[in-house]
Design a protein around this motif. Sequence first.
Motif, PDB file in Angstrom:
ATOM      1  N   ALA A   4       0.839  -1.195   0.000  1.00 18.14           N
ATOM      2  CA  ALA A   4       0.000   0.000   0.000  1.00 18.14           C
ATOM      3  C   ALA A   4       0.881   1.255   0.000  1.00 18.14           C
ATOM      4  CB  ALA A   4      -0.925   0.000   1.211  1.00 18.14           C
ATOM      5  N   LYS A   5       1.959   1.227   0.772  1.00 21.78           N
ATOM      6  CA  LYS A   5       2.868   2.378   0.811  1.00 21.78           C
ATOM      7  C   LYS A   5       3.559   2.546  -0.541  1.00 21.78           C
ATOM      8  CE  LYS A   5       6.429   4.605   3.475  1.00 21.78           C
ATOM      9  NZ  LYS A   5       7.184   4.645   4.695  1.00 21.78           N
ATOM     10  N   PHE A   6       3.941   1.437  -1.160  1.00 18.58           N
ATOM     11  CA  PHE A   6       4.554   1.497  -2.481  1.00 18.58           C
ATOM     12  C   PHE A   6       3.582   2.087  -3.490  1.00 18.58           C
ATOM     13  CE2 PHE A   6       5.267  -0.389  -6.679  1.00 18.58           C
ATOM     14  CZ  PHE A   6       6.557   0.069  -6.935  1.00 18.58           C
ATOM     15  N   ASP A   7       2.309   1.652  -3.455  1.00 15.66           N
ATOM     16  CA  ASP A   7       1.302   2.192  -4.376  1.00 15.66           C
ATOM     17  C   ASP A   7       1.109   3.695  -4.180  1.00 15.66           C
ATOM     18  OD1 ASP A   7       0.794  -0.139  -5.730  1.00 15.66           O
ATOM     19  OD2 ASP A   7      -1.116  -0.562  -4.724  1.00 15.66           O
ATOM     20  N   LEU A   8       1.139   4.138  -2.928  1.00 12.60           N
ATOM     21  CA  LEU A   8       0.984   5.567  -2.647  1.00 12.60           C
ATOM     22  C   LEU A   8       2.160   6.360  -3.219  1.00 12.60           C
ATOM     23  CD1 LEU A   8      -0.431   7.956  -1.272  1.00 12.60           C
ATOM     24  CD2 LEU A   8       0.828   7.380   0.811  1.00 12.60           C
ATOM     25  N   ILE A   9       3.362   5.885  -2.978  1.00 15.12           N
ATOM     26  CA  ILE A   9       4.554   6.569  -3.485  1.00 15.12           C
ATOM     27  C   ILE A   9       4.547   6.548  -5.013  1.00 15.12           C
ATOM     28  CG2 ILE A   9       7.078   6.450  -3.639  1.00 15.12           C
ATOM     29  CD1 ILE A   9       6.985   5.384  -0.698  1.00 15.12           C
ATOM     30  N   ARG A  10       4.248   5.406  -5.589  1.00 13.36           N
ATOM     31  CA  ARG A  10       4.196   5.278  -7.053  1.00 13.36           C
ATOM     32  C   ARG A  10       3.142   6.226  -7.630  1.00 13.36           C
ATOM     33  NH1 ARG A  10       1.324   1.450 -10.494  1.00 13.36           N
ATOM     34  NH2 ARG A  10       2.361   1.421 -12.521  1.00 13.36           N
ATOM     35  N   SER A  11       2.004   6.302  -6.977  1.00 10.99           N
ATOM     36  CA  SER A  11       0.926   7.173  -7.450  1.00 10.99           C
ATOM     37  C   SER A  11       1.342   8.633  -7.422  1.00 10.99           C
ATOM     38  CB  SER A  11      -0.341   6.960  -6.624  1.00 10.99           C
ATOM     39  OG  SER A  11      -0.825   5.647  -6.815  1.00 10.99           O
ATOM     40  N   LYS A  12       2.004   9.050  -6.374  1.00 11.84           N
ATOM     41  CA  LYS A  12       2.476  10.440  -6.288  1.00 11.84           C
ATOM     42  C   LYS A  12       3.445  10.754  -7.434  1.00 11.84           C
ATOM     43  CE  LYS A  12       1.816  11.204  -1.355  1.00 11.84           C
ATOM     44  NZ  LYS A  12       2.471  11.518  -0.072  1.00 11.84           N
ATOM     45  N   HIS A  13       4.332   9.817  -7.722  1.00  8.58           N
ATOM     46  CA  HIS A  13       5.283  10.013  -8.824  1.00  8.58           C
ATOM     47  C   HIS A  13       4.559  10.089 -10.163  1.00  8.58           C
ATOM     48  CE1 HIS A  13       9.080   9.794  -6.671  1.00  8.58           C
ATOM     49  NE2 HIS A  13       8.578   8.808  -5.945  1.00  8.58           N
ATOM     50  N   LEU A  37      -1.940   4.550 -13.126  1.00  3.23           N
ATOM     51  CA  LEU A  37      -2.224   4.683 -11.690  1.00  3.23           C
ATOM     52  C   LEU A  37      -2.916   3.428 -11.173  1.00  3.23           C
ATOM     53  CD1 LEU A  37      -3.663   8.309 -11.321  1.00  3.23           C
ATOM     54  CD2 LEU A  37      -1.650   7.406 -10.149  1.00  3.23           C
ATOM     55  N   PRO A  38      -2.586   3.004  -9.957  1.00  3.09           N
ATOM     56  CA  PRO A  38      -3.356   1.915  -9.343  1.00  3.09           C
ATOM     57  C   PRO A  38      -4.825   2.330  -9.207  1.00  3.09           C
ATOM     58  CG  PRO A  38      -1.339   2.360  -8.100  1.00  3.09           C
ATOM     59  CD  PRO A  38      -1.478   3.446  -9.119  1.00  3.09           C
ATOM     60  N   ASP A  39      -5.713   1.380  -9.348  1.00  2.00           N
ATOM     61  CA  ASP A  39      -7.157   1.666  -9.324  1.00  2.00           C
ATOM     62  C   ASP A  39      -7.575   2.516  -8.129  1.00  2.00           C
ATOM     63  OD1 ASP A  39      -7.520   0.285 -11.664  1.00  2.00           O
ATOM     64  OD2 ASP A  39      -8.169  -1.562 -10.689  1.00  2.00           O
ATOM     65  N   LEU A  40      -6.992   2.256  -6.991  1.00  2.00           N
ATOM     66  CA  LEU A  40      -7.352   2.954  -5.762  1.00  2.00           C
ATOM     67  C   LEU A  40      -7.149   4.461  -5.869  1.00  2.00           C
ATOM     68  CD1 LEU A  40      -8.185   2.729  -2.755  1.00  2.00           C
ATOM     69  CD2 LEU A  40      -5.754   2.426  -2.226  1.00  2.00           C
ATOM     70  N   TYR A  41      -6.227   4.905  -6.715  1.00  2.00           N
ATOM     71  CA  TYR A  41      -5.879   6.327  -6.790  1.00  2.00           C
ATOM     72  C   TYR A  41      -6.456   7.037  -8.011  1.00  2.00           C
ATOM     73  CZ  TYR A  41      -2.824   5.063  -3.005  1.00  2.00           C
ATOM     74  OH  TYR A  41      -2.362   4.612  -1.807  1.00  2.00           O
ATOM     75  N   ARG A  42      -7.216   6.349  -8.823  1.00  2.00           N
ATOM     76  CA  ARG A  42      -7.739   6.965 -10.043  1.00  2.00           C
ATOM     77  C   ARG A  42      -8.866   7.962  -9.773  1.00  2.00           C
ATOM     78  NH1 ARG A  42      -7.234   2.938 -15.125  1.00  2.00           N
ATOM     79  NH2 ARG A  42      -5.108   2.310 -14.670  1.00  2.00           N
ATOM     80  N   ASP A  43      -9.542   7.831  -8.637  1.00  2.70           N
ATOM     81  CA  ASP A  43     -10.628   8.755  -8.294  1.00  2.70           C
ATOM     82  C   ASP A  43     -10.128   9.872  -7.386  1.00  2.70           C
ATOM     83  OD1 ASP A  43     -13.373   9.321  -8.817  1.00  2.70           O
ATOM     84  OD2 ASP A  43     -13.872   8.751  -6.761  1.00  2.70           O
ATOM     85  N   ASN A  44      -8.843   9.967  -7.238  1.00  6.23           N
ATOM     86  CA  ASN A  44      -8.221  11.038  -6.478  1.00  6.23           C
ATOM     87  C   ASN A  44      -8.508  12.353  -7.201  1.00  6.23           C
ATOM     88  OD1 ASN A  44      -5.922  12.977  -6.400  1.00  6.23           O
ATOM     89  ND2 ASN A  44      -5.112  11.567  -4.866  1.00  6.23           N
ATOM     90  N   PRO A  45      -8.879  13.417  -6.474  1.00  7.56           N
ATOM     91  CA  PRO A  45      -9.191  14.688  -7.144  1.00  7.56           C
ATOM     92  C   PRO A  45      -8.066  15.219  -8.040  1.00  7.56           C
ATOM     93  CG  PRO A  45      -9.913  14.765  -4.876  1.00  7.56           C
ATOM     94  CD  PRO A  45      -9.142  13.492  -5.028  1.00  7.56           C
ATOM     95  N   VAL A  46      -6.833  15.043  -7.624  1.00  9.84           N
ATOM     96  CA  VAL A  46      -5.719  15.516  -8.449  1.00  9.84           C
ATOM     97  C   VAL A  46      -5.658  14.716  -9.743  1.00  9.84           C
ATOM     98  CG1 VAL A  46      -3.200  15.767  -8.582  1.00  9.84           C
ATOM     99  CG2 VAL A  46      -4.405  16.337  -6.455  1.00  9.84           C
ATOM    100  N   ALA A  47      -5.806  13.402  -9.639  1.00  3.11           N
ATOM    101  CA  ALA A  47      -5.778  12.552 -10.834  1.00  3.11           C
ATOM    102  C   ALA A  47      -6.946  12.884 -11.756  1.00  3.11           C
ATOM    103  CB  ALA A  47      -5.836  11.074 -10.429  1.00  3.11           C
ATOM    104  N   LEU A  48      -8.104  13.112 -11.183  1.00  3.09           N
ATOM    105  CA  LEU A  48      -9.269  13.459 -11.994  1.00  3.09           C
ATOM    106  C   LEU A  48      -9.082  14.791 -12.702  1.00  3.09           C
ATOM    107  CD1 LEU A  48     -12.110  12.381  -9.547  1.00  3.09           C
ATOM    108  CD2 LEU A  48     -11.557  11.308 -11.750  1.00  3.09           C
ATOM    109  N   LEU A  49      -8.547  15.777 -11.991  1.00  2.32           N
ATOM    110  CA  LEU A  49      -8.332  17.087 -12.603  1.00  2.32           C
ATOM    111  C   LEU A  49      -7.321  16.999 -13.746  1.00  2.32           C
ATOM    112  CD1 LEU A  49      -8.984  20.093 -12.646  1.00  2.32           C
ATOM    113  CD2 LEU A  49      -7.168  20.425 -10.955  1.00  2.32           C
ATOM    114  N   LEU A  50      -6.246  16.270 -13.527  1.00  2.00           N
ATOM    115  CA  LEU A  50      -5.251  16.102 -14.588  1.00  2.00           C
ATOM    116  C   LEU A  50      -5.857  15.400 -15.798  1.00  2.00           C
ATOM    117  CD1 LEU A  50      -2.144  15.124 -12.437  1.00  2.00           C
ATOM    118  CD2 LEU A  50      -2.496  17.279 -13.670  1.00  2.00           C
ATOM    119  N   ARG A  51      -6.668  14.371 -15.545  1.00  2.00           N
ATOM    120  CA  ARG A  51      -7.321  13.644 -16.642  1.00  2.00           C
ATOM    121  C   ARG A  51      -8.278  14.568 -17.404  1.00  2.00           C
ATOM    122  NH1 ARG A  51      -7.623   8.722 -18.213  1.00  2.00           N
ATOM    123  NH2 ARG A  51      -6.635   7.923 -16.329  1.00  2.00           N
ATOM    124  N   ALA A  52      -9.084  15.303 -16.673  1.00  2.00           N
ATOM    125  CA  ALA A  52     -10.058  16.196 -17.316  1.00  2.00           C
ATOM    126  C   ALA A  52      -9.341  17.253 -18.156  1.00  2.00           C
ATOM    127  CB  ALA A  52     -10.943  16.854 -16.257  1.00  2.00           C
TER     128      ALA A  52
END
Length: 176
Positions: A4-13, A37-52
């Motif tokens: 989980a920590k690896f996914d968080l760090i990877r997602s931030k990168h 991005l791992p599925d868990l982080y795809r609905d993150n507001p930052v990820a959504l804004l970047l996608r939009a």
Amino acid sequence: MAAAKFDLIRSKHLLREAEGYLELGLAQQALETLDRLPDLYRDNPVALLLRAEALRELERYEEALPVFQRLEELDPDDVRVYLAKGWCHKRVGRIDLACADLEKAAELEPDNPLVCYNLACYYSLAGNKDKALSLLKKALTLEPDYRKLVPAETDFDPIRSDPEFNRLLEAAGETA
């Protein structure tokens, strides 16, 4: 726990990488990065804004709109989301929805000159001259430099020959 920590760090990168691509005007690469991005982080507001924003830059407005809608659900007080939604709605031929989006933004920030200016543009396109002129006057009062944008703004073409429009611009030119 380590995964989980690896996914968080990877997602931030990945989010930083996608943001960098957008800053460079490489929207397709930004989308490809966001897709990793791992599925868990795809609905993150930052990820959504970047996608939009990437979809919007690629002129894939229909695809961007549901992402902006999700962002609105997550933060209904973010004026930037309403501005972006309105921008997309205009480009898919839904000026009525563009006006509604910017009305929401104006409720949140009634003295935001960008909101007033864009809403004036949309009302001009919608054929509502009175609202367009009122909002344009307010935008020019709040931000006189917007006066320089009006001559090239095709959204005002429907009202450009109107005497009230020209009087407004003359008055703004005298005070700007």
